[in-house]
Design a protein around this motif. Structure first.
Motif, PDB file in Angstrom:
ATOM      1  N   LEU A   1       0.810  -1.216   0.000  1.00  0.00           N
ATOM      2  CA  LEU A   1       0.000   0.000   0.000  1.00  0.00           C
ATOM      3  C   LEU A   1       0.843   1.266   0.000  1.00  0.00           C
ATOM      4  O   LEU A   1       1.967   1.284   0.508  1.00  0.00           O
ATOM      5  N   SER A   2       0.258   2.337  -0.542  1.00  0.00           N
ATOM      6  CA  SER A   2       0.854   3.665  -0.420  1.00  0.00           C
ATOM      7  C   SER A   2       0.777   4.073   1.050  1.00  0.00           C
ATOM      8  O   SER A   2       0.022   3.490   1.834  1.00  0.00           O
ATOM      9  N   GLU A   3       1.538   5.072   1.427  1.00  0.00           N
ATOM     10  CA  GLU A   3       1.559   5.503   2.829  1.00  0.00           C
ATOM     11  C   GLU A   3       0.170   5.898   3.346  1.00  0.00           C
ATOM     12  O   GLU A   3      -0.224   5.450   4.421  1.00  0.00           O
ATOM     13  N   PRO A   4      -0.622   6.702   2.623  1.00  0.00           N
ATOM     14  CA  PRO A   4      -1.957   7.048   3.151  1.00  0.00           C
ATOM     15  C   PRO A   4      -2.851   5.815   3.346  1.00  0.00           C
ATOM     16  O   PRO A   4      -3.542   5.698   4.357  1.00  0.00           O
ATOM     17  N   ASP A   5      -2.831   4.902   2.391  1.00  0.00           N
ATOM     18  CA  ASP A   5      -3.644   3.690   2.524  1.00  0.00           C
ATOM     19  C   ASP A   5      -3.126   2.799   3.646  1.00  0.00           C
ATOM     20  O   ASP A   5      -3.907   2.198   4.384  1.00  0.00           O
ATOM     21  N   ARG A   6      -1.826   2.732   3.776  1.00  0.00           N
ATOM     22  CA  ARG A   6      -1.227   1.925   4.844  1.00  0.00           C
ATOM     23  C   ARG A   6      -1.679   2.443   6.215  1.00  0.00           C
ATOM     24  O   ARG A   6      -2.034   1.670   7.092  1.00  0.00           O
ATOM     25  N   LEU A   7      -1.688   3.762   6.364  1.00  0.00           N
ATOM     26  CA  LEU A   7      -2.086   4.349   7.652  1.00  0.00           C
ATOM     27  C   LEU A   7      -3.545   4.062   7.993  1.00  0.00           C
ATOM     28  O   LEU A   7      -3.852   3.685   9.125  1.00  0.00           O
TER      29      LEU A   7
END
Length: 151
Positions: free
Chosen positions: A52-58
């Motif tokens: 995942l991208s950082e925003p999705d990961r968060l």
């Protein structure tokens, strides 16, 4: 290579679940079961987060952490019930009804864990972007259901 008794028992329990093929496929892909450990929820979560991208990961991580107390408690209950199945299997004389009861109890505990873990994943999937969900789906298809460490 001959499958161990614990793997055969897990297979019998898994086959009897049958209630949710989709859930079993997702959890089978995500959870790594070891002979003594059971499902590795941290590895499952990390496997999703790594694509995942950082925003999705968060947002996914927050959803999983919010549900963690519930699914961890359900997993502990499932693990605590394991000896009852082994005891019923080893009992002499063997009592098929006691074995059925122990397996039904184990299945119910597993279902409770599966449902709470699934709910956390769904919350995370719902919070992430469509691109994030596509990445997870692509990773699942690319792995083809392979276990970690197998090529």
């Amino acid at each position: 290579m001959r499958p161990s008794r614990s793997w055969l028992l897990r297979g019998a329990l898994g086959a009897s679940l049958g209630a949710s093929l989709a859930l079993n496929l997702v959890l089978g892909y995500l959870l790594q079961a070891g002979p003594q450990r059971g499902p590795d929820v941290d590895r499952a979560q990390a496997r999703i987060e790594r694509v995942l991208s950082e925003p999705d990961r968060l947002v996914f991580h927050r959803a999983m952490e919010a549900g963690r107390p519930e699914f961890q408690a359900a997993l502990r209950e499932h693990r605590q019930g394991r000896p009852a199945v082994a005891e019923a299997l080893a009992a002499e004389p063997f009592d098929p009804e006691a074995m059925r009861a122990a397996m039904a109890q184990s299945r119910a505990r597993w279902q409770s864990f599966s449902t709470s873990f699934e709910n956390s994943m769904i919350q995370g999937f719902a919070a992430m972007s469509p691109e994030g969900r596509r990445r997870v789906a692509k990773d699942m298809r690319g792995r083809g259901g392979q276990r970690s460490g197998q090529k």
